[in-house]
Design a protein around this motif. Structure first.
Motif, PDB file in Angstrom:
ATOM      1  N   GLY A  80       0.182  14.934   5.607  1.00 47.84           N
ATOM      2  CA  GLY A  80       0.936  13.746   5.986  1.00 47.84           C
ATOM      3  C   GLY A  80       2.030  13.445   4.984  1.00 47.84           C
ATOM      4  N   ARG A  81       2.958  12.608   5.401  1.00 46.98           N
ATOM      5  CA  ARG A  81       4.019  12.188   4.484  1.00 46.98           C
ATOM      6  C   ARG A  81       3.567  10.934   3.753  1.00 46.98           C
ATOM      7  N   ALA A  82       4.091  10.720   2.585  1.00 49.85           N
ATOM      8  CA  ALA A  82       3.795   9.497   1.832  1.00 49.85           C
ATOM      9  C   ALA A  82       4.513   8.346   2.518  1.00 49.85           C
ATOM     10  N   PHE A  83       3.869   7.173   2.563  1.00 47.30           N
ATOM     11  CA  PHE A  83       4.539   6.002   3.112  1.00 47.30           C
ATOM     12  C   PHE A  83       4.137   4.738   2.372  1.00 47.30           C
ATOM     13  N   PHE A  84       5.010   3.777   2.446  1.00 43.89           N
ATOM     14  CA  PHE A  84       4.923   2.490   1.774  1.00 43.89           C
ATOM     15  C   PHE A  84       4.693   1.456   2.865  1.00 43.89           C
ATOM     16  N   TRP A  85       3.611   0.669   2.793  1.00 40.25           N
ATOM     17  CA  TRP A  85       3.262  -0.259   3.859  1.00 40.25           C
ATOM     18  C   TRP A  85       2.921  -1.608   3.242  1.00 40.25           C
ATOM     19  N   VAL A  86       3.696  -2.618   3.579  1.00 39.05           N
ATOM     20  CA  VAL A  86       3.397  -3.978   3.149  1.00 39.05           C
ATOM     21  C   VAL A  86       2.685  -4.663   4.293  1.00 39.05           C
TER      22      VAL A  86
ATOM     23  N   SER B 291       3.286   6.266   9.960  1.00 38.86           N
ATOM     24  CA  SER B 291       2.736   7.609   9.778  1.00 38.86           C
ATOM     25  C   SER B 291       2.422   8.245  11.133  1.00 38.86           C
ATOM     26  N   PRO B 292       3.399   8.943  11.720  1.00 38.49           N
ATOM     27  CA  PRO B 292       3.152   9.603  13.000  1.00 38.49           C
ATOM     28  C   PRO B 292       2.007  10.626  12.934  1.00 38.49           C
TER      29      PRO B 292
ATOM     30  N   LEU C  26       0.858  -1.173   0.000  1.00 37.70           N
ATOM     31  CA  LEU C  26       0.000   0.000   0.000  1.00 37.70           C
ATOM     32  C   LEU C  26       0.900   1.231   0.000  1.00 37.70           C
ATOM     33  N   ILE C  27       0.601   2.172  -0.859  1.00 35.22           N
ATOM     34  CA  ILE C  27       1.330   3.435  -0.917  1.00 35.22           C
ATOM     35  C   ILE C  27       0.316   4.509  -0.550  1.00 35.22           C
ATOM     36  N   VAL C  28       0.520   5.126   0.608  1.00 35.83           N
ATOM     37  CA  VAL C  28      -0.443   6.068   1.174  1.00 35.83           C
ATOM     38  C   VAL C  28       0.161   7.463   1.090  1.00 35.83           C
TER      39      VAL C  28
END
Length: 184
Positions: A177-183, A138-139, A18-20
């Protein structure tokens, strides 16, 4: 093979990442990963960026306001919106493709959708671990409580998702928010 998918397989997960991200960072976030599925959530209908359409991405748009309780003139997220989120997440997983989730600020709706998809991919009992993982990634995330409550009901989690998100509390103050990559 896609870069994001390569990273997931090397990590041993075998799951689509997932790329948020906030809407403003959508094109930048997907440029670094082979994204075929994009879920755009907003308060008004928006056209998908031309670059995504040129890449033949499957773009799903949901329109509802970022609110947790009824307010005059605003659209609450509905059960059908959460069902669509689940369907998009399941399709991306079935295709083995990365899924980009985005909303205006990348703080509430898109992290909520990511958490919902993560919970759908895991058996009941993982809600707290997944909420803590979301917070670590994602803080700033403050997942939309209405979306979480709807998903908790749809997935039959008996308040576990609601409790887990309440336990991580409100995210750090930010304008985006910052972009983040979540597997997951």
């Amino acid at each position: 093979m896609a870069e994001g998918t390569d990273l997931a397989k090397k990590a041993g997960y075998g799951r689509s990442p997932l790329i948020v991200c906030p809407r403003r960072k959508l094109e930048e976030a997907v440029r670094h990963h082979e994204v075929r599925h994009v879920l755009m959530m907003g308060s008004q209908a928006e056209a998908a960026p031309e670059k995504l359409l040129a890449r033949d991405c499957q773009v799903t748009r949901l329109v509802f306001n970022d609110i947790a309780e009824e307010r005059a003139g605003l659209q609450m997220p509905l059960a059908r919106d959460v069902v669509t989120i689940l369907q998009v997440g399941r399709q991306a997983l079935a295709d083995g493709e990365a899924l980009s989730l985005n909303c205006f600020a990348g703080v509430s709706r898109s992290p909520a959708a990511a958490y919902i998809i993560a919970c759908d991919r895991h058996l009941p009992g993982d809600e707290k671990r997944l909420a803590n993982s979301l917070r670590a990634h994602s803080p700033e995330a403050t997942p939309n409580a209405a979306m979480i409550a709807l998903a908790d009901d749809i997935l039959g989690r008996r308040g576990a998702m609601i409790g887990a998100i309440a336990a991580i509390g409100r995210g750090a103050e930010c304008s985006e928010g910052r972009a983040f990559f979540w597997v997951v």
